[in-house]
Every structure is written in structure tokens, then in C-alpha cells.
Design a protein around this motif. Structure first.
Motif, PDB file in Angstrom:
ATOM      1  N   LEU A  18      -6.099  -9.688  14.794  1.00  0.00           N
ATOM      2  CA  LEU A  18      -7.422 -10.167  14.394  1.00  0.00           C
ATOM      3  C   LEU A  18      -8.470  -9.055  14.468  1.00  0.00           C
ATOM      4  O   LEU A  18      -9.334  -8.949  13.590  1.00  0.00           O
ATOM      5  CB  LEU A  18      -7.840 -11.346  15.268  1.00  0.00           C
ATOM      6  N   ALA A  19      -8.392  -8.208  15.482  1.00  0.00           N
ATOM      7  CA  ALA A  19      -9.319  -7.077  15.583  1.00  0.00           C
ATOM      8  C   ALA A  19      -9.112  -6.105  14.420  1.00  0.00           C
ATOM      9  O   ALA A  19     -10.075  -5.537  13.892  1.00  0.00           O
ATOM     10  CB  ALA A  19      -9.136  -6.361  16.918  1.00  0.00           C
ATOM     11  N   PHE A  21      -8.070  -6.930  11.374  1.00  0.00           N
ATOM     12  CA  PHE A  21      -8.689  -7.541  10.191  1.00  0.00           C
ATOM     13  C   PHE A  21     -10.210  -7.426  10.246  1.00  0.00           C
ATOM     14  O   PHE A  21     -10.853  -7.143   9.234  1.00  0.00           O
ATOM     15  CB  PHE A  21      -8.289  -9.020  10.061  1.00  0.00           C
ATOM     16  N   ALA A  22     -10.799  -7.628  11.417  1.00  0.00           N
ATOM     17  CA  ALA A  22     -12.250  -7.513  11.556  1.00  0.00           C
ATOM     18  C   ALA A  22     -12.709  -6.087  11.272  1.00  0.00           C
ATOM     19  O   ALA A  22     -13.723  -5.867  10.596  1.00  0.00           O
ATOM     20  CB  ALA A  22     -12.677  -7.944  12.956  1.00  0.00           C
ATOM     21  N   LEU A  23     -11.978  -5.101  11.752  1.00  0.00           N
ATOM     22  CA  LEU A  23     -12.316  -3.703  11.502  1.00  0.00           C
ATOM     23  C   LEU A  23     -12.200  -3.367  10.012  1.00  0.00           C
ATOM     24  O   LEU A  23     -13.092  -2.738   9.430  1.00  0.00           O
ATOM     25  CB  LEU A  23     -11.416  -2.777  12.319  1.00  0.00           C
ATOM     26  N   ASP A  25     -12.451  -5.420   7.498  1.00  0.00           N
ATOM     27  CA  ASP A  25     -13.524  -6.096   6.781  1.00  0.00           C
ATOM     28  C   ASP A  25     -14.854  -5.379   6.977  1.00  0.00           C
ATOM     29  O   ASP A  25     -15.619  -5.205   6.025  1.00  0.00           O
ATOM     30  CB  ASP A  25     -13.629  -7.546   7.261  1.00  0.00           C
ATOM     31  N   SER A  26     -15.136  -4.922   8.178  1.00  0.00           N
ATOM     32  CA  SER A  26     -16.396  -4.229   8.429  1.00  0.00           C
ATOM     33  C   SER A  26     -16.464  -2.888   7.712  1.00  0.00           C
ATOM     34  O   SER A  26     -17.547  -2.404   7.393  1.00  0.00           O
ATOM     35  CB  SER A  26     -16.618  -4.042   9.922  1.00  0.00           C
TER      36      SER A  26
END
Length: 82
Positions: A18-19, A21-23, A25-26
């Protein structure tokens, strides 16, 4: 391994995924548009990927370009040349 250890490792792996994917996306990996919406206080400016770094964010438009328009590196909305 006990079931408690297995659950711990599954949880850690899920958090890492999940981290990731968040990275991604950012960093704009999933952005298919040639510009990015930049939050600027109570409003948003649309900034192209090839932005001129000498031009302030204030100079970029607050509305998205139309389907046959693009944002120039200096912040003007111009027609797409075909």
C-alpha cells in the motif's frame, strides 16, 4: 511458523504494498494527463509537465484546458497544433 507470525508478516507485506502504491500515485505514475493539478490554498492551478521553472505557479490557469487545448510551459492555454 505460528499463525501469529504469519499474520504479522502478511500485515507488514500489505503495508509495504500500500505504501508503494501511495508513493507511485504521489509521483504521478498513474496520471495520464499531460498536466498536474497543484493545490494552491483554496484553489487549484493546472501545471504542465514541461513547466518553465522560472514561472510562478500563480501564472498557471485555474481551469482545465479543453479537449483541443494544452497548457504552454509559461502558463497560457493554447490550441493543440495538429
Amino acid at each position: 511458523m505460528t499463525s501469529k507470525n504469519t499474520l504479522k508478516y502478511i500485515f507488514i507485506a500489505a503495508v509495504i504494498v500500500l505504501a508503494g502504491f501511495a508513493l507511485a500515485d504521489s509521483l504521478g505514475y498513474f496520471n495520464s494527463k499531460p498536466y498536474t493539478a497543484v493545490s494552491h490554498g483554496s484553489h487549484v492551478h493546472y501545471v504542465p509537465e514541461d513547466r518553465d521553472p522560472n514561472v510562478s505557479i500563480d501564472k498557471f490557469p485555474q481551469e482545465e484546458p479543453g479537449p483541443r487545448e494544452r497548457i504552454s510551459p509559461t502558463g497560457q492555454i493554447v490550441p493543440i497544433e495538429e
